[in-house]
Design an enzyme around this catalytic site. Sequence first.
Site, PDB file in Angstrom:
ATOM      1  N   GLY A 256       0.767  -1.495   0.113  1.00  0.00           N
ATOM      2  CA  GLY A 256       0.431  -0.389   0.206  1.00  0.00           C
ATOM      3  C   GLY A 256       1.012   1.018   0.217  1.00  0.00           C
ATOM      4  O   GLY A 256      -0.008   2.366  -0.040  1.00  0.00           O
ATOM      5  N   GLU A 298       4.572  -5.774   2.077  1.00  0.00           N
ATOM      6  CA  GLU A 298       4.271  -5.956   0.952  1.00  0.00           C
ATOM      7  C   GLU A 298       4.831  -5.421  -0.028  1.00  0.00           C
ATOM      8  O   GLU A 298       2.960  -5.187  -1.273  1.00  0.00           O
ATOM      9  CB  GLU A 298       3.338  -7.157   1.410  1.00  0.00           C
ATOM     10  CG  GLU A 298       3.587  -7.802   2.078  1.00  0.00           C
ATOM     11  CD  GLU A 298       2.294  -9.017   2.369  1.00  0.00           C
ATOM     12  OE1 GLU A 298       0.939  -8.271   1.081  1.00  0.00           O
ATOM     13  OE2 GLU A 298       1.971 -10.045   2.307  1.00  0.00           O
ATOM     14  N   PRO A 299       5.294  -4.168  -0.338  1.00  0.00           N
ATOM     15  CA  PRO A 299       4.727  -3.319  -0.972  1.00  0.00           C
ATOM     16  C   PRO A 299       5.171  -3.452  -3.094  1.00  0.00           C
ATOM     17  O   PRO A 299       5.552  -4.843  -2.863  1.00  0.00           O
ATOM     18  CB  PRO A 299       6.310  -2.534  -0.603  1.00  0.00           C
ATOM     19  CG  PRO A 299       7.335  -2.902  -0.805  1.00  0.00           C
ATOM     20  CD  PRO A 299       6.766  -4.526   0.086  1.00  0.00           C
ATOM     21  N   ARG A 301       3.511  -1.130  -5.902  1.00  0.00           N
ATOM     22  CA  ARG A 301       3.739  -0.263  -6.846  1.00  0.00           C
ATOM     23  C   ARG A 301       4.969   1.059  -6.224  1.00  0.00           C
ATOM     24  O   ARG A 301       5.656   1.423  -7.055  1.00  0.00           O
ATOM     25  CB  ARG A 301       2.326   0.400  -6.057  1.00  0.00           C
ATOM     26  CG  ARG A 301       2.726   2.219  -6.726  1.00  0.00           C
ATOM     27  CD  ARG A 301       0.433   2.660  -6.598  1.00  0.00           C
ATOM     28  NE  ARG A 301       0.279   1.981  -5.829  1.00  0.00           N
ATOM     29  CZ  ARG A 301      -1.222   2.144  -6.651  1.00  0.00           C
ATOM     30  NH1 ARG A 301      -0.421   2.782  -8.066  1.00  0.00           N
ATOM     31  NH2 ARG A 301      -1.832   0.976  -6.787  1.00  0.00           N
ATOM     32  N   TYR A 341      -9.321   3.942 -12.891  1.00  0.00           N
ATOM     33  CA  TYR A 341      -9.605   4.421 -11.564  1.00  0.00           C
ATOM     34  C   TYR A 341      -9.624   6.346 -11.511  1.00  0.00           C
ATOM     35  O   TYR A 341      -9.587   6.924 -10.509  1.00  0.00           O
ATOM     36  CB  TYR A 341      -8.441   4.193 -10.526  1.00  0.00           C
ATOM     37  CG  TYR A 341      -7.699   2.992 -10.241  1.00  0.00           C
ATOM     38  CD1 TYR A 341      -8.645   1.738 -10.511  1.00  0.00           C
ATOM     39  CD2 TYR A 341      -6.617   2.356 -11.200  1.00  0.00           C
ATOM     40  CE1 TYR A 341      -8.618   0.238  -9.574  1.00  0.00           C
ATOM     41  CE2 TYR A 341      -6.427   1.030 -10.600  1.00  0.00           C
ATOM     42  CZ  TYR A 341      -7.379   0.103  -9.880  1.00  0.00           C
ATOM     43  OH  TYR A 341      -7.084  -1.503  -9.592  1.00  0.00           O
ATOM     44  N   CYS A 368     -12.580   2.098 -29.506  1.00  0.00           N
ATOM     45  CA  CYS A 368     -14.050   2.583 -29.730  1.00  0.00           C
ATOM     46  C   CYS A 368     -14.727   2.337 -27.960  1.00  0.00           C
ATOM     47  O   CYS A 368     -15.373   1.822 -28.231  1.00  0.00           O
ATOM     48  CB  CYS A 368     -14.432   1.978 -30.825  1.00  0.00           C
ATOM     49  SG  CYS A 368     -13.849   1.517 -32.346  1.00  0.00           S
ATOM     50  N   TYR A 397       1.229  -1.448 -11.802  1.00  0.00           N
ATOM     51  CA  TYR A 397      -0.685  -2.072 -12.723  1.00  0.00           C
ATOM     52  C   TYR A 397      -0.491  -1.893 -13.809  1.00  0.00           C
ATOM     53  O   TYR A 397      -1.543  -0.671 -13.830  1.00  0.00           O
ATOM     54  CB  TYR A 397      -1.364  -1.226 -11.480  1.00  0.00           C
ATOM     55  CG  TYR A 397      -0.918  -2.437 -10.098  1.00  0.00           C
ATOM     56  CD1 TYR A 397      -1.842  -3.366  -9.763  1.00  0.00           C
ATOM     57  CD2 TYR A 397      -0.398  -0.788  -9.151  1.00  0.00           C
ATOM     58  CE1 TYR A 397      -1.303  -3.906  -8.561  1.00  0.00           C
ATOM     59  CE2 TYR A 397      -0.213  -1.642  -7.852  1.00  0.00           C
ATOM     60  CZ  TYR A 397      -0.318  -3.445  -7.437  1.00  0.00           C
ATOM     61  OH  TYR A 397      -0.216  -3.701  -7.220  1.00  0.00           O
TER      62      TYR A 397
HETATM   63  C1  LIG Z   1      -1.980  -5.735  -4.179  1.00  0.00           C
HETATM   64  C2  LIG Z   1      -1.320  -5.985  -2.901  1.00  0.00           C
HETATM   65  C3  LIG Z   1      -0.304  -5.876  -2.456  1.00  0.00           C
HETATM   66  C4  LIG Z   1       0.411  -4.556  -2.901  1.00  0.00           C
HETATM   67  O1  LIG Z   1       0.082  -3.554  -3.082  1.00  0.00           O
HETATM   68  P1  LIG Z   1       0.676  -2.479  -3.612  1.00  0.00           P
HETATM   69  O2  LIG Z   1      -0.787  -1.129  -3.259  1.00  0.00           O
HETATM   70  O3  LIG Z   1       1.416  -2.190  -4.793  1.00  0.00           O
HETATM   71  O4  LIG Z   1       2.232  -2.434  -2.654  1.00  0.00           O
HETATM   72  C5  LIG Z   1       0.802  -6.076  -1.584  1.00  0.00           C
HETATM   73  N1  LIG Z   1      -0.291  -7.417  -0.277  1.00  0.00           N
HETATM   74  C6  LIG Z   1      -1.102  -7.722  -1.572  1.00  0.00           C
HETATM   75  C7  LIG Z   1      -1.993  -9.091  -0.462  1.00  0.00           C
HETATM   76  C8  LIG Z   1      -1.974  -7.117  -2.249  1.00  0.00           C
HETATM   77  O5  LIG Z   1      -2.991  -7.911  -2.171  1.00  0.00           O
END
Ligand SMILES: *Cc1c(COP(=O)(O)O)cnc(C)c1O
Length: 444
Positions: A256, A298-299, A301, A341, A368, A397
Amino acid sequence: MNKAVPSNLEQVGPLMNRLPHELLENQEGVLYIDGVSTIELARKFDTPVYVMSERRIRENYRNVREALLRHYDKIRIYCSAKANTSLSVLKILKTEGACIDVVSPGEAFLALNAGFAPKEILFTGTSVRNDELRFLVDSEVTINIDSLSQLRRLLKIHVPSIVSVRVNPEVGAGHHEHCITAGKMSKFGIWEDQVITAYRTAKEAGVKRFGIHMHIGSGILTVEPFLLAAEKMLEIARLVHDEVGITFEFIDFGGGLGVPYRPEEKPLDLENYAEKVLSLYKKRIEEYELGKPWFCIEPGRYIVCDAGVLLTTVNTVKVTPFRKFVGVDAGFNTLIRPAMYGSYHPIVVANRLNEPEKETYDVAGPLCESGDLLARDRSLPEIHEGDLLAVLNAGAYGFSMSSQYNSRPRCAEVMVNNGQYALVREKETFEDLLKGQKIPPWLA
Ligand SMILES: *Cc1c(COP(=O)(O)O)cnc(C)c1O
């Protein structure tokens, strides 16, 4: 010369400031990515094409790792595969010593293929099928549980040595409603009232090692939501520890971490994030007597976003009584974020970086669909047919969400590194549009 600053220079300043980091360079008006000319790449590989900077991926990863290590010594970074699933990107992350977060059996397959050991792979899926669970069990990756149903079905197939549970910490956040993955309306994770049952069920079935996990959303630029959710999850961890009598091997706070896209957005203060989240973490694991679990995030992005640029050529400039459209060869088949988005991506004219912004354009794709726009009301230099636009911050993404919609084959991907470049994914051909299609016998 103080007063007589030419007006085009005033405008050039902010334009060039928009290049988000030093691996994107203006060399005599042409955008270079880590020493490679985007014009050369477009000529060589055609457009649209995604260009990824290996050095930037490594820098981003190392910045996260070093920020965390300054505050705690047992950290593990599961880079999220879904942001960019290219094998070459996964291999770069592997050589950095990263672990990998996967959300589907296909991603687990790719991560194994890129050289990750099963224990370096954490699967977090939702609505998972039994045959998928079987595949994951056979692959020996760590499984993060999203529902009691999934846990019970998993335990019938196999009792793994380690299980983690994704909890819903009731706090969600994100850059768009679709990107909030915790809280009341979210389909993800297990609520506090079922968490005890989940761990007890796993323990009674013979599971010996445990993790706990959350992922609250995507594109978060401030530390507060992470802190609120972390506080809640650590309380849940304590509850489970006290009630079920288990010790956590790892506590995973999910991804996130946001990246600024709009000019007015401020970057996430990584150092502040690491300091605040880890001081809370250290305080609580001591207070709650949780031992010394691995601290995981868990980065996705954050690692790949600004390492990627989408190059697209201008086909058409169309002026209507109401709008000025720049028609390019990449639409939401190639980059869906603006259409899906309403996301903003910085766009520069890769062959006119020194020219002042002159006109306001809508940048439109070839599909289109009226929603097929990469940008509305964008100030750009005067655009000519054949110009090359660079859509920045397209590494996350981007390709991974691309499709063949309108029967447009997916584009190529190129990796650049310190002046060198290589094709890492061929563009698809018309043959790929036919792949797997069959005509029923009565039509043949
Ligand atoms: C998508 C996702 C992430 C990564 O999210 P980012 O916003 O790209 O950092 C991490 N963990 C899980 C479980 C996800 O589904």
